[in-house]
Scaffold this motif. Sequence first.
Motif, short mmCIF file in Angstrom:
data_model
loop_
_atom_site.label_atom_id
_atom_site.label_comp_id
_atom_site.label_asym_id
_atom_site.label_seq_id
_atom_site.Cartn_x
_atom_site.Cartn_y
_atom_site.Cartn_z
N ARG A 63 19.84 67.88 15.98
CA ARG A 63 21.24 67.55 15.65
C ARG A 63 22.11 67.62 16.90
O ARG A 63 22.94 66.73 17.14
N ARG A 64 21.91 68.68 17.70
CA ARG A 64 22.68 68.79 18.95
C ARG A 64 22.36 67.62 19.88
O ARG A 64 23.27 67.05 20.51
N ALA A 65 21.09 67.29 19.97
CA ALA A 65 20.69 66.20 20.87
C ALA A 65 21.28 64.87 20.42
O ALA A 65 21.62 64.02 21.26
N ASP A 67 24.16 64.55 18.34
CA ASP A 67 25.64 64.60 18.29
C ASP A 67 26.27 64.78 19.66
O ASP A 67 27.38 64.30 19.90
N GLU A 68 25.57 65.47 20.58
CA GLU A 68 26.18 65.83 21.85
C GLU A 68 25.39 65.36 23.07
O GLU A 68 25.93 65.32 24.18
N GLY A 69 24.12 65.03 22.89
CA GLY A 69 23.25 64.75 24.02
C GLY A 69 23.33 63.31 24.50
O GLY A 69 24.01 62.46 23.92
N ARG A 73 23.46 57.78 23.52
CA ARG A 73 24.50 57.13 24.31
C ARG A 73 23.93 56.36 25.49
O ARG A 73 24.67 55.69 26.21
N THR A 184 17.14 60.95 17.16
CA THR A 184 16.37 62.14 17.50
C THR A 184 15.47 62.46 16.31
O THR A 184 15.72 62.00 15.18
#
Length: 494
Positions: A63-65, A67-69, A73, A184
């Motif tokens: 989830r972090r990868a 949403d934020e990683g 992108r 991911t």
Amino acid sequence: MTQLRDPHDTTGLDRDAFFIGGGWTAPATDQVIEVVSPHTEQVIARVPEGTPADIDAAVAAARRAFDEGPWPRMTPAERIAVIEAFSGLYAGAMVEMAGLITLEMGSPTSFANLAQSPAPWMQIEAFLAIAREFGWEETRPGALGAPVVVRREPVGVVAAIPPWNVPQFTIMSKVVPALLAGCTVVVKPAPETPLDAYLMAELLQQAGVPEGVVNIVPGGRETGAHLVAHPGIDKVAFTGSTAAGRAIASVCGQQLKRVSLELGGKSAAILLDDVDLAHAVEGIKFTGLMNSGQACVAQTRILAPRSRYAEVVDALATAVSGMAVGDPTDPATEIGPMVAQRQQERVSSYIALGESEGARIVTGGLGMPSGLDHGWYVRPTVFADVDTRMRIAQEEIFGPVLSVIAYDGVEEAVRIANDSEYGLAGTVWTADQAAGLDVARRVRAGTYGVNTYTMDFAAPFGGFKASGLGREFGPEGLGQYTELKSVYLETPAG
């Protein structure tokens, strides 16, 4: 990196961590999975068993990868470059990968080195070619006079749940398109076959896949159920039984979670009157008995014209009785063991059922194959005088058992082929390709072969009816891991 080893050497296969967040993470408990050789019946490795807490950690990392990683992108070209590196590493590890799968689930090494690792690598290459030409974003003329931008964006965090029979094949059909799309992933390998997934994790790490983009936690049914229902998962991609698929679909439906399911089959091979029988029998040995019959696409219903029925039965009995059964690490072996004792018992129960239903065994039957006193083996079996209403003609056995069914005329052959809750695969064998293509168009199955059966990774794969939802491979398979977004632009003035 696991080193190349003697095919009987099982030293150094134990693992003590999961692949989470880009590195090796200690498990939440001391529970272990014992990986047992189906040939020796001995434990060959121990790996940690995933629990809900371990799944929570893996989903949080994914989830972090997402949403934020950086991964979602990146441009498609940047992601393609990483997967190209992975492909190169995978190509160098194919022999090792095939050997691990033979050790852990008993796939004959001849099949393992044909399909268990080369075919996954071919998938990677095919998806790379598709991704390079894929319509990630296009501008089309709108009906209101202004252009519309249509984008393909990643669906999010994907739960990839493969089965034990072709573990890398079914992992790759999910992980590679998901990664190329910018998703991911959390992979839950089957408890019977966790070892190949560890090698894959090492290759992904070496290829430069960012932290948390792929996470791997082996586990059983409860672990899988927790992963499917996890609120941090946006899509579930599952290959396995139709019963499990229905349960997964129900959970995903309640949560409006995206889902693709590649499920069971009971496929038919139709032999037309003009068939070259020698050629067809060689093809059916592969399409019906590949991976010791443990294949969802196995064509185990053999539909023979009544005018040539006895000839077909005799030819199949001769061919199947001559197949080499035994040690899966022996290159001469054609039929290996069943993956587990429960599977041996399941297949044996169907052989007993077929006899009780009135079908006639022409080769094989109950009991261990000649010369074997250990291992979870089943004698490859051919049934004749099979009625399409019998359970052995309707239910997926998932072992080396063929049922020969007589038909009168092509219309009846098509009707029998379609008389199934499944619709995954099939073949027709004939000297007239046009007649074969006509039959192919009328059988309700997602993949079909005329005088052959294969999977072309440029084309979609999946099933009709209870054989699944969605498609793998081809542009259609890549598209399963994207969401469509339409961006409306201002109408030009004037």
